[in-house]
Enzyme design. Structure first.
Site, PDB file in Angstrom:
ATOM      1  N   HIS A   5       4.398  -3.086  -8.914  1.00  0.00           N
ATOM      2  CA  HIS A   5       3.392  -2.940  -9.957  1.00  0.00           C
ATOM      3  C   HIS A   5       2.742  -1.557  -9.966  1.00  0.00           C
ATOM      4  CE1 HIS A   5       2.844  -7.458  -8.979  1.00  0.00           C
ATOM      5  NE2 HIS A   5       3.763  -7.310  -9.902  1.00  0.00           N
ATOM      6  N   LYS A  58      -4.548   2.942  -3.681  1.00  0.00           N
ATOM      7  CA  LYS A  58      -4.829   1.705  -2.953  1.00  0.00           C
ATOM      8  C   LYS A  58      -4.793   1.962  -1.453  1.00  0.00           C
ATOM      9  CE  LYS A  58      -2.580  -1.073  -6.504  1.00  0.00           C
ATOM     10  NZ  LYS A  58      -1.361  -1.776  -6.858  1.00  0.00           N
ATOM     11  N   TYR A  79      -6.472  -5.333  -0.693  1.00  0.00           N
ATOM     12  CA  TYR A  79      -6.305  -4.097  -1.442  1.00  0.00           C
ATOM     13  C   TYR A  79      -7.695  -3.496  -1.723  1.00  0.00           C
ATOM     14  CZ  TYR A  79      -2.514  -6.976  -3.650  1.00  0.00           C
ATOM     15  OH  TYR A  79      -1.475  -7.817  -3.941  1.00  0.00           O
ATOM     16  N   ASP A 114       7.429 -10.552 -12.786  1.00  0.00           N
ATOM     17  CA  ASP A 114       8.118  -9.628 -11.885  1.00  0.00           C
ATOM     18  C   ASP A 114       9.633  -9.681 -12.043  1.00  0.00           C
ATOM     19  OD1 ASP A 114       5.677  -8.794 -10.958  1.00  0.00           O
ATOM     20  OD2 ASP A 114       5.817  -9.798  -9.026  1.00  0.00           O
TER      21      ASP A 114
END
Length: 185
Positions: A61, A70, A130, A166
């Protein structure tokens, strides 16, 4: 705390200093001042946690207009974490780096904005954390095929379980340039 460069530009592995004894352990997961001294100079604005079971693969992603750096880690279980440099003009464009993150090794991966990211769960369950430098915008979510033959990723799973979303992403070379982030030195 130690930081290690990876073969990909700006992608870093962080190993926090862990203090442990017979009672358990303690470590600092983030301190703006300390992380800035390591070269991680972004403002984190959102924290997320996901729980997944064995065999789940999430990714790859990225967001385009609201690109997110991140800082990721695992607080329970074990995953194989992958970052792919998809920044147009980057010397490491199209290359990937993978690392095992677990509740035993306490490692973190700093993923700069402009990378695609995903992970596969190698333990019975995994809690994945995250820290993100921008807010999640579902209308701005893009992805790269988890099984892109040019990337030849080894997810360390026989048959990964994926979301419908996905399963539909395209290979990196099929993504229009306008839908890829730009490398900024």
């Amino acid at each position: 705390m130690q930081v290690f460069e990876t073969p990909l530009i700006d992608l870093l592995v962080v190993e926090p200093k862990v203090f442990g004894d017979a009672r358990g352990f303690f470590y600092e997961t983030y301190s703006k001042e300390r992380y800035q001294a390591l070269g991680i100079n972004c403002e984190f604005v959102q924290d997320n946690v996901s729980r997944s079971s064995y065999g789940v693969l999430r990714g790859l992603h990225y967001q385009l207009k609201h690109s997110q750096a991140k800082l990721v880690s695992v607080t329970r279980g074990k995953v194989f974490d992958v970052a792919v440099d998809i920044r147009r003009g980057s010397p490491t464009f199209g290359q990937w780096y993978g690392i095992e993150l677990s509740d035993e090794n306490h490692k973190q991966l700093f993923i700069p904005a402009g990378f695609a990211h995903g992970f596969s769960v190698l333990s019975e369950t995994a809690d994945f954390c995250y820290k993100c430098s921008d807010y999640y915008h579902p209308e701005d979510e893009f992805g790269v095929a988890w099984n892109d033959p040019d990337l030849a990723l080894n997810w360390q799973l026989e048959q990964p379980r994926l979301s419908n979303k996905d399963q539909l992403y395209s290979a990196l070379k099929a993504i229009p340039e306008a839908n890829l982030p730009v490398y900024k030195k």
